[in-house]
Design a protein around this motif. Structure first.
Motif, PDB file in Angstrom:
ATOM      1  N   VAL A  55      13.003 -39.976 -35.273  1.00  0.00           N
ATOM      2  CA  VAL A  55      11.837 -40.819 -34.902  1.00  0.00           C
ATOM      3  C   VAL A  55      10.640 -41.041 -35.874  1.00  0.00           C
ATOM      4  O   VAL A  55       9.892 -42.115 -35.924  1.00  0.00           O
ATOM      5  N   ILE A 142      -6.005 -33.542 -29.107  1.00  0.00           N
ATOM      6  CA  ILE A 142      -4.990 -34.393 -29.773  1.00  0.00           C
ATOM      7  C   ILE A 142      -4.639 -35.434 -28.840  1.00  0.00           C
ATOM      8  O   ILE A 142      -4.479 -35.423 -27.440  1.00  0.00           O
ATOM      9  N   VAL A 144      -1.802 -38.911 -28.656  1.00  0.00           N
ATOM     10  CA  VAL A 144      -0.756 -40.045 -29.144  1.00  0.00           C
ATOM     11  C   VAL A 144      -1.108 -41.073 -28.530  1.00  0.00           C
ATOM     12  O   VAL A 144      -1.111 -40.792 -27.067  1.00  0.00           O
ATOM     13  N   GLY A 150       6.169 -39.835 -26.265  1.00  0.00           N
ATOM     14  CA  GLY A 150       7.465 -39.624 -25.761  1.00  0.00           C
ATOM     15  C   GLY A 150       8.530 -39.657 -26.912  1.00  0.00           C
ATOM     16  O   GLY A 150       9.729 -40.158 -26.693  1.00  0.00           O
ATOM     17  N   LYS A 151       8.138 -40.101 -28.095  1.00  0.00           N
ATOM     18  CA  LYS A 151       9.008 -40.696 -29.139  1.00  0.00           C
ATOM     19  C   LYS A 151       8.861 -39.465 -30.246  1.00  0.00           C
ATOM     20  O   LYS A 151       9.469 -39.627 -31.284  1.00  0.00           O
ATOM     21  N   GLY A 152       8.367 -38.381 -29.959  1.00  0.00           N
ATOM     22  CA  GLY A 152       8.436 -37.133 -30.782  1.00  0.00           C
ATOM     23  C   GLY A 152       7.040 -37.217 -31.795  1.00  0.00           C
ATOM     24  O   GLY A 152       7.064 -36.456 -32.730  1.00  0.00           O
ATOM     25  N   GLY A 154       3.487 -36.626 -31.066  1.00  0.00           N
ATOM     26  CA  GLY A 154       3.033 -35.439 -30.777  1.00  0.00           C
ATOM     27  C   GLY A 154       3.670 -34.252 -31.691  1.00  0.00           C
ATOM     28  O   GLY A 154       2.866 -33.582 -32.234  1.00  0.00           O
ATOM     29  N   THR A 155       4.831 -34.041 -31.384  1.00  0.00           N
ATOM     30  CA  THR A 155       5.475 -32.769 -32.098  1.00  0.00           C
ATOM     31  C   THR A 155       5.550 -33.133 -33.500  1.00  0.00           C
ATOM     32  O   THR A 155       5.200 -31.928 -34.217  1.00  0.00           O
ATOM     33  N   LYS A 350      15.291 -27.055 -24.098  1.00  0.00           N
ATOM     34  CA  LYS A 350      14.567 -28.153 -25.123  1.00  0.00           C
ATOM     35  C   LYS A 350      15.192 -27.526 -26.320  1.00  0.00           C
ATOM     36  O   LYS A 350      15.719 -28.360 -27.184  1.00  0.00           O
TER      37      LYS A 350
END
Ligand SMILES: CC(=O)SCCNC(=O)CCNC(=O)[C@H](O)C(C)(C)COP(=O)(O)OP(=O)(O)OC[C@H]1O[C@@H](n2cnc3c(N)ncnc32)[C@H](O)[C@@H]1OP(=O)(O)O
Length: 358
Positions: A55, A142, A144, A150-152, A154-155, A350
């Protein structure tokens, strides 16, 4: 509606449609100009263990700005409405306190002459002193932006912040009142880091061995299943994960190491029940029980008492009022345990998808 919006947007409100549309061209370089004095913390993918490479394009950058710098405060005042609208229960940070840093997640698109910068997310982090000579980091907001969730991303932002905490060797990194969703993401990121952190492997193996040795639920006392102190310390020092969060992760690490999980699920559930119960009571139920008993004496009655500590862990005639609504309490406890097991399974599912060997 206008007064409600005025409260949120304050002086950044634009109530004229034409003027608003014009900002797309007149202020197209606003973000690029604002971040010029920022520090690039990451460009493109991290080398983190999560699977963000697919992503995260090379167009992404994380730029850090100290809130005291002239542009950061101005930029943050434009972000405040987003914070108020999208981060539950949040308050704007104090832009006059230089210990705040903004980590801006920027998408950089090549455009005619100059690249076009878009903010797709950000986090505000407070760096503060810990006696005698360390600093701690606390992530407090935080976000996004909704169309990028939901696209990675935030990770990704979390991974960059973790890398900064490690590189700058702060004491630890904590999160202020994490939402359930963010806590899930944070736990997934940290489980992936912990799974490749060799120094704790022996402690996990040993906990798993105890758990698989025999029927725990038949034992009079279930062992506590917390990590040894030196593991807690190593994890904090190397990965900057604080104790409370590591204890949460620990339960998941044990779950992931039990094979086959179905065979040990009953015992595992008793361990979690034990943890949840201790959390509620706010004390470790395995430590020898203490009782305070008033005793008659010739001194002041209010200051005369005896503390008993029973060695076999049994409580005698105690004044602690836990029995009154017992069925209710047991039911509530069961619901909390079910909820915790559900969270554990969600993270486990996950992380084993991302790294199938887990
Ligand atoms: C301290 C605090 O501030 S707490 C408050 C946190 N902030 C908020 O609640 C504000 C609103 N929410 C947000 O801003 C965001 O949703 C955040 C910051 C919480 C998370 O950011 P996101 O970019 O959405 O997270 P990210 O995409 O990394 O992960 C979220 C989900 O996307 C999924 N995802 C991750 N990578 C991918 C991918 N490559 N493709 C598709 N989906 C992916 C994850 O599986 C995860 O789903 P799951 O939770 O069901 O397992």
């Amino acid at each position: 509606l206008k007064s409600a919006l005025q409260n949120i947007f304050a002086e950044t409100i634009v109530d004229n449609k034409e003027e608003f549309l014009q900002t797309f061209s007149t202020q197209r370089d606003f973000i690029r100009n604002m971040v010029t004095d920022g520090e690039v913390m990451q460009s493109g993918a991290t080398d983190g263990s999560s699977n963000n490479a697919e992503v995260v394009s090379s167009d992404l950058q994380v730029i850090r700005m100290q809130i005291g710098s002239p542009n950061a405060g101005l930029l943050y005042s434009r972000l405040v409405p987003l914070v108020l609208l999208f981060v539950d229960g949040s308050n704007p940070i104090d832009v006059t306190d230089p210990d705040w840093h903004l980590y801006l997640l920027i998408e950089k698109k090549e455009d005619k002459e100059d690249p076009l910068y878009r903010i797709v997310g950000f986090t505000a982090i407070y760096k503060f002193f810990r006696y005698p000579d360390r600093l701690r980091m606390r992530l407090s907001q935080i976000l996004v932006l909704p169309s990028f969730q939901g696209k990675g991303l935030g990770t990704y932002l979390m991974e960059v912040v973790n890398n900064v905490a490690v590189a700058e060797n702060v004491y630890d990194l904590t999160v202020e009142e994490p939402s359930e969703k963010f806590q899930h993401i944070r736990t997934c990121v940290d489980i992936n880091r912990l799974l490749t952190f060799d120094p704790i492997k022996p402690a996990i193996d040993s906990a798993v061995q105890t758990l698989t040795k025999g029927k725990l639920s038949k034992r009079a006392q279930i062992p506590r299943f917390t990590p040894p102190l030196n593991a807690i310390e190593k994890v904090r020092e190397s990965l900057k994960i604080n104790k409370k969060h590591f204890l949460n992760c620990w339960e998941i690490l044990i779950y992931l190491a039990l094979d086959p999980i179905d065979k040990y699920m009953e015992d595992y559930t008793s361990v979690i029940t034990n943890h949840v119960r201790s959390d509620i009571l706010g004390k470790d139920i395995e430590t020898p029980k203490k009782q305070v008993v008033d005793v008659p004496s010739e001194y002041e009655p209010e200051t005369s008492f005896v503390v008993f500590k029973s060695l076999n862990g049994e409580e005698g005639n105690t004044n602690v009022q836990v029995d009154e609504n017992k069925p209710d309490q047991e039911q509530q406890l069961k619901e909390l345990v079910d909820e915790r097991i559900r969270e554990i399974k969600l993270v486990a599912e996950k992380v084993s998808k991302v790294c199938p060997k887990a």
